[in-house]
Design a protein around this motif. Sequence first.
Motif, short mmCIF file in Angstrom:
data_model
loop_
_atom_site.label_atom_id
_atom_site.label_comp_id
_atom_site.label_asym_id
_atom_site.label_seq_id
_atom_site.Cartn_x
_atom_site.Cartn_y
_atom_site.Cartn_z
N VAL A 192 -50.61 -63.09 10.46
CA VAL A 192 -49.62 -62.18 11.00
C VAL A 192 -50.24 -61.42 12.17
N GLN A 193 -49.41 -61.02 13.10
CA GLN A 193 -49.91 -60.22 14.22
C GLN A 193 -50.10 -58.76 13.80
N ALA A 194 -50.97 -58.09 14.50
CA ALA A 194 -51.18 -56.67 14.25
C ALA A 194 -49.85 -55.92 14.34
N GLY A 195 -49.65 -55.02 13.40
CA GLY A 195 -48.39 -54.29 13.31
C GLY A 195 -47.37 -54.94 12.40
N GLY A 196 -47.64 -56.16 11.99
CA GLY A 196 -46.72 -56.88 11.13
C GLY A 196 -46.87 -56.52 9.66
N SER A 197 -46.11 -57.24 8.83
CA SER A 197 -46.08 -56.97 7.39
C SER A 197 -46.23 -58.26 6.60
N SER A 255 -47.75 -52.35 8.85
CA SER A 255 -48.61 -51.89 9.95
C SER A 255 -50.01 -52.49 9.84
N LEU A 256 -50.05 -53.78 9.63
CA LEU A 256 -51.34 -54.44 9.42
C LEU A 256 -52.22 -54.36 10.65
N LYS A 257 -53.51 -54.27 10.39
CA LYS A 257 -54.53 -54.17 11.44
C LYS A 257 -55.50 -55.34 11.32
N TYR A 267 -61.90 -48.36 -9.60
CA TYR A 267 -62.45 -48.64 -8.29
C TYR A 267 -63.45 -49.81 -8.30
N TYR A 268 -63.98 -50.13 -9.47
CA TYR A 268 -65.13 -51.01 -9.54
C TYR A 268 -64.79 -52.38 -10.09
N THR A 269 -65.26 -53.43 -9.41
CA THR A 269 -64.97 -54.79 -9.82
C THR A 269 -65.45 -55.08 -11.23
N ALA A 270 -66.55 -54.49 -11.64
CA ALA A 270 -67.13 -54.79 -12.96
C ALA A 270 -66.22 -54.39 -14.10
N ASN A 271 -65.26 -53.51 -13.85
CA ASN A 271 -64.39 -53.04 -14.92
C ASN A 271 -63.13 -53.88 -15.08
N TYR A 272 -63.01 -54.93 -14.31
CA TYR A 272 -61.88 -55.86 -14.43
C TYR A 272 -62.37 -57.16 -15.06
N ASP A 273 -61.63 -57.67 -16.02
CA ASP A 273 -62.11 -58.86 -16.71
C ASP A 273 -61.37 -60.14 -16.37
N TYR A 274 -60.30 -60.03 -15.60
CA TYR A 274 -59.60 -61.24 -15.15
C TYR A 274 -59.30 -61.13 -13.66
N TRP A 275 -59.47 -62.27 -12.98
CA TRP A 275 -59.29 -62.31 -11.53
C TRP A 275 -58.47 -63.53 -11.12
N GLY A 276 -57.72 -63.36 -10.05
CA GLY A 276 -57.06 -64.50 -9.44
C GLY A 276 -58.00 -65.22 -8.49
N GLN A 277 -57.48 -66.27 -7.87
CA GLN A 277 -58.30 -67.10 -7.00
C GLN A 277 -58.35 -66.57 -5.58
N GLY A 278 -57.48 -65.65 -5.25
CA GLY A 278 -57.45 -65.03 -3.93
C GLY A 278 -56.45 -65.68 -2.99
N THR A 279 -55.99 -64.88 -2.03
CA THR A 279 -55.10 -65.37 -0.99
C THR A 279 -55.56 -64.79 0.34
N GLN A 280 -55.61 -65.64 1.36
CA GLN A 280 -56.14 -65.23 2.65
C GLN A 280 -55.09 -64.47 3.45
N VAL A 281 -55.49 -63.33 3.98
CA VAL A 281 -54.67 -62.56 4.91
C VAL A 281 -55.43 -62.47 6.23
N THR A 282 -54.82 -62.93 7.29
CA THR A 282 -55.44 -62.88 8.61
C THR A 282 -54.52 -62.13 9.57
N VAL A 283 -55.04 -61.10 10.18
CA VAL A 283 -54.26 -60.28 11.11
C VAL A 283 -54.86 -60.45 12.50
N SER A 284 -54.06 -60.99 13.40
CA SER A 284 -54.53 -61.22 14.77
C SER A 284 -54.21 -60.02 15.66
#
Length: 129
Positions: A12-17, A85-87, A111-128
């Motif tokens: 997405v372009q900067a400023g997008g959603s 308002s992505l940057k 706030y801390y990753t160690a306190n979470y016991d399940y995670w997804g695989q992730g999704t890429q967000v790229t802001v140009s």
Amino acid sequence: QVQLAESGGGLVQAGGSLRLSCAASGGTFNMYVMGWFRQAPGKEREFVSAISWSGGSTDYVDSVKGRFTISRDNAKNTMYLQMNSLKPEDTAVYYCAADSKRGYLNSGRYYYTANYDYWGQGTQVTVSS
């Protein structure tokens, strides 16, 4: 066992959603604290936002306050992250996570990753720029 699957990332372009979704299966989604984290290349995974079991409490890292909104639909076992308002500095892989031991946001544990016991695989967000 809880399985989490993110979707909704993209370019997405900067400023997008974008709106990210995190679909959960297994476990008892409506009892868990849920969180969003992100990881940019060469950097550690960082906290973005978290939400209590009911959705009544939320928190955000300062850099996204006023731009991102976390929410959840317990009937659909799904959590969302509305990003406006992505940057370019928001570019990262975004992960959702579940803390199956807690339902409330307290003591800053979310706030801390160690306190979470399940995670997804992730999704890429790229802001140009």
